[in-house]
Design an enzyme around this catalytic site. Structure first.
Site, PDB file in Angstrom:
ATOM      1  N   LYS A   1       2.120   1.975  -5.077  1.00 46.93           N
ATOM      2  CA  LYS A   1       2.787   1.396  -6.254  1.00 46.93           C
ATOM      3  C   LYS A   1       1.929   1.529  -7.506  1.00 46.93           C
ATOM      4  CE  LYS A   1       3.240  -2.591  -4.359  1.00 46.93           C
ATOM      5  NZ  LYS A   1       2.804  -2.232  -3.012  1.00 46.93           N
TER       6      LYS A   1
ATOM      7  N   ASP B   1       0.815  -1.224   0.000  1.00 52.70           N
ATOM      8  CA  ASP B   1       0.000   0.000   0.000  1.00 52.70           C
ATOM      9  C   ASP B   1       0.844   1.268   0.000  1.00 52.70           C
ATOM     10  OD1 ASP B   1      -2.249  -1.705   0.286  1.00 52.70           O
ATOM     11  OD2 ASP B   1      -1.915  -1.767   2.441  1.00 52.70           O
TER      12      ASP B   1
ATOM     13  N   GLY C   1      -4.163  -4.445  -4.257  1.00 52.50           N
ATOM     14  CA  GLY C   1      -5.238  -3.536  -4.613  1.00 52.50           C
ATOM     15  C   GLY C   1      -4.627  -2.233  -5.059  1.00 52.50           C
TER      16      GLY C   1
HETATM   17  P1  IMP Z   1      -2.612 -12.786   1.952  1.00 54.34           P
HETATM   18  O1  IMP Z   1      -1.639 -12.252   0.947  1.00 54.34           O
HETATM   19  O2  IMP Z   1      -4.038 -12.539   1.593  1.00 54.34           O
HETATM   20  O3  IMP Z   1      -2.323 -14.207   2.314  1.00 54.34           O
HETATM   21  O4  IMP Z   1      -2.392 -11.957   3.324  1.00 54.34           O
HETATM   22  C1  IMP Z   1      -1.198 -12.061   4.090  1.00 54.34           C
HETATM   23  C2  IMP Z   1      -0.855 -10.715   4.722  1.00 54.34           C
HETATM   24  O5  IMP Z   1      -0.429  -9.816   3.723  1.00 54.34           O
HETATM   25  C3  IMP Z   1      -2.011 -10.038   5.436  1.00 54.34           C
HETATM   26  O6  IMP Z   1      -1.512  -9.330   6.566  1.00 54.34           O
HETATM   27  C4  IMP Z   1      -2.531  -9.052   4.413  1.00 54.34           C
HETATM   28  O7  IMP Z   1      -3.179  -7.955   5.005  1.00 54.34           O
HETATM   29  C5  IMP Z   1      -1.231  -8.642   3.757  1.00 54.34           C
HETATM   30  N1  IMP Z   1      -1.396  -8.193   2.372  1.00 54.34           N
HETATM   31  C6  IMP Z   1      -1.584  -8.959   1.283  1.00 54.34           C
HETATM   32  N2  IMP Z   1      -1.660  -8.216   0.190  1.00 54.34           N
HETATM   33  C7  IMP Z   1      -1.492  -6.949   0.566  1.00 54.34           C
HETATM   34  C8  IMP Z   1      -1.432  -5.704  -0.154  1.00 54.34           C
HETATM   35  O8  IMP Z   1      -1.528  -5.636  -1.385  1.00 54.34           O
HETATM   36  N3  IMP Z   1      -1.240  -4.606   0.621  1.00 54.34           N
HETATM   37  C9  IMP Z   1      -1.080  -4.659   1.955  1.00 54.34           C
HETATM   38  N4  IMP Z   1      -1.117  -5.787   2.663  1.00 54.34           N
HETATM   39  C10 IMP Z   1      -1.323  -6.923   1.970  1.00 54.34           C
END
Ligand code: IMP
Length: 434
Positions: free
Chosen positions: A16, A13, A40
């Site tokens: 990027k 976040d 996102g």
């Molecule tokens: P996962 O990637 O859904 O397995 O989540 C693992 C961890 O990475 C969690 O703490 C999410 O909140 C974090 N996370 C995954 N993708 C993002 C992102 O694009 N931005 C910020 N945090 C992320």
């Protein structure tokens, strides 16, 4: 080398999406090499706002080839919705290419993501629930289904049969409704028909572009503190977010990676659980949350906010070989009397500049901070300030940037002072070195 890479230096976040979109203006190709719909990216173009999770940011630029490479975990249902979003804005997605080796996110993965989190209870990772971890786990365990399999129905059916049996058992144990195998197969064949024209050997394509001197931009997702190896394990995502992930995730040699732009948000945020040494649990944290609009694009969750942590940024610089910084959301710090930056940690009375692996040591961190003068809000629009350039920025903001450059040893070449493309100051003319 006509390639550029964009990587996050914090917990994701960092902005990027905006910077990639800006750099994509000059790119012939934009490549996503890891992650999936857990990412996102919000991109503002004039009055239009796009929220993309899977499609590379280059998809919004006409004539740019947008690649979902082999290292990405591909949720085809979500991709279909994003394609609709782009097409309904009057743009085309003809430039989309999906690696035949990319792992496909299946309904089982999302069910298991939720079930595993429930089992972890209070110690949960706080995942985005998009099936990312279970999909990567299947890839590593060699049960995975790849995009190219969708084009070979018989083989796909065999693969799904094996995977279904294993997942059925797991879901029965962990809880949840087992998806109907026939329906999963039908949906996969349908995706194959709809998206087959985009599926190809993207490594060949990317390497051809590079050999022909065409400009290729690698778009990282998440940030190095969420990297599966180097991040705050186990509170991380399941892929390599550092620049090293480009080689395995896109099928290019290390020599193909040129300039590496590290994105640094002017303060720090993180979503989900896990250590965060400079977190602000007071009104100031709340102020940054509100002013910065720090709510997850993927989950809508409020992000935890804190001061800029250069121990974290320096760690990313070392891991990814970052050669330029893009400092984003500087405007969110406008109007603060003072700003603080962490340059080292004190743990058990000893100072260190290196980010520890141990959660126990991280829990003891006392950030060593430098306090600097803040700056007033500006009266002109950020677009006007950006047009006038670096000298239009308040002196204290320039001091803040100079401090970051001194402590990291890396030049800040892009400054973000608002969410729009036009709210960007670019101090580097020949970033592509070609
Ligand atoms: P996962 O990637 O859904 O397995 O989540 C693992 C961890 O990475 C969690 O703490 C999410 O909140 C974090 N996370 C995954 N993708 C993002 C992102 O694009 N931005 C910020 N945090 C992320």
């Amino acid at each position: 080398m006509p390639t550029l890479a964009v990587v996050g230096t914090q917990w994701g976040d960092e902005g990027k999406g905006k910077i990639t979109d800006y750099l994509a203006e000059d790119a012939d190709m934009v490549v996503r090499f890891q992650g999936g719909t857990n990412a996102g990216h919000t991109i503002g173009i004039g009055d239009e706002v796009f929220k993309l999770h899977l499609l590379p940011s280059g998809i919004l630029r006409e004539g740019t080839i947008s690649v979902i490479a082999n290292g990405v975990v591909c949720d085809l249902e979500e991709m279909g919705e994003e394609i609709e979003q782009v097409v309904s804005s009057g743009r085309s997605v003809d430039g989309l290419r999906i690696s035949d080796r990319a792992a496909v996110v299946l309904p089982y993965h999302k069910i298991l993501d939720g079930a595993e989190e429930r089992y972890r209870g209070k110690k949960g990772v706080g995942t985005t629930g998009r099936g990312i971890g279970p999909c990567y786990a299947d890839k590593i365990s060699r049960y995975g289904i790849r995009a190219g399999d969708l084009l070979e129905p018989e083989y796909l059916s065999e693969r799904l049969e094996m995977l279904h049996v294993i997942k059925e058992k797991l879901i029965e144990i962990l809880g949840g409704e087992v998806p109907d195998r026939e329906q999963v197969m039908k949906d996969l064949l349908d995706f194959g028909e709809r998206f087959g024209k985009y599926i190809t050997d993207t490594s060949v394509l990317i390497n051809d572009f590079i050999s022909n001197g065409r400009k290729v931009l690698f778009e990282g997702a998440q940030g190095s503190m969420l990297d599966i190896d180097h991040g705050t394990y186990p509170f991380v995502t399941s892929s390599n977010c550092v620049s090293g992930g480009i080689c395995s995730g896109a099928g290019v040699p290390p020599s193909a990676v040129g300039e590496i732009v590290g994105i640094v948000k002017a303060y720090t945020t993180r979503v989900g659980s896990g250590p965060f040494p400079t977190e602000l649990l007071d009104d100031l944290g709340e102020h940054l949350l509100r002013k910065g609009g720090e709510f997850g694009t993927t989950t809508g969750r409020a992000r935890r906010c804190g001061w800029l942590d250069l121990v974290v940024v320096n760690y990313a610089v070392r891991l990814s070989g970052i050669s330029q910084l893009a400092v984003t959301k500087l405007d969110v710090l406008n109007g603060l009397e003072t700003v603080k930056v962490t340059t080292a940690y004190e743990i058990d009375g000893k100072e260190t500049k290196y980010f520890p692996a141990s959660l126990n040591r991280l829990a003891k961190v006392e950030p060593v901070m430098t306090e600097m003068n803040g700056w007033d809000d500006w009266e002109e629009s950020s677009v006007e300030i950006a047009r006038r350039g670096m000298n239009a920025l308040p002196r204290e903001m320039r001091d803040y940037l100079a401090f970051i450059e001194k402590e990291t040893g890396v030049k800040a070449t892009i400054l973000g002072i608002g969410p729009k493309r036009e709210e960007t100051i670019d101090l580097e003319r020949d970033r592509w070195n070609c």
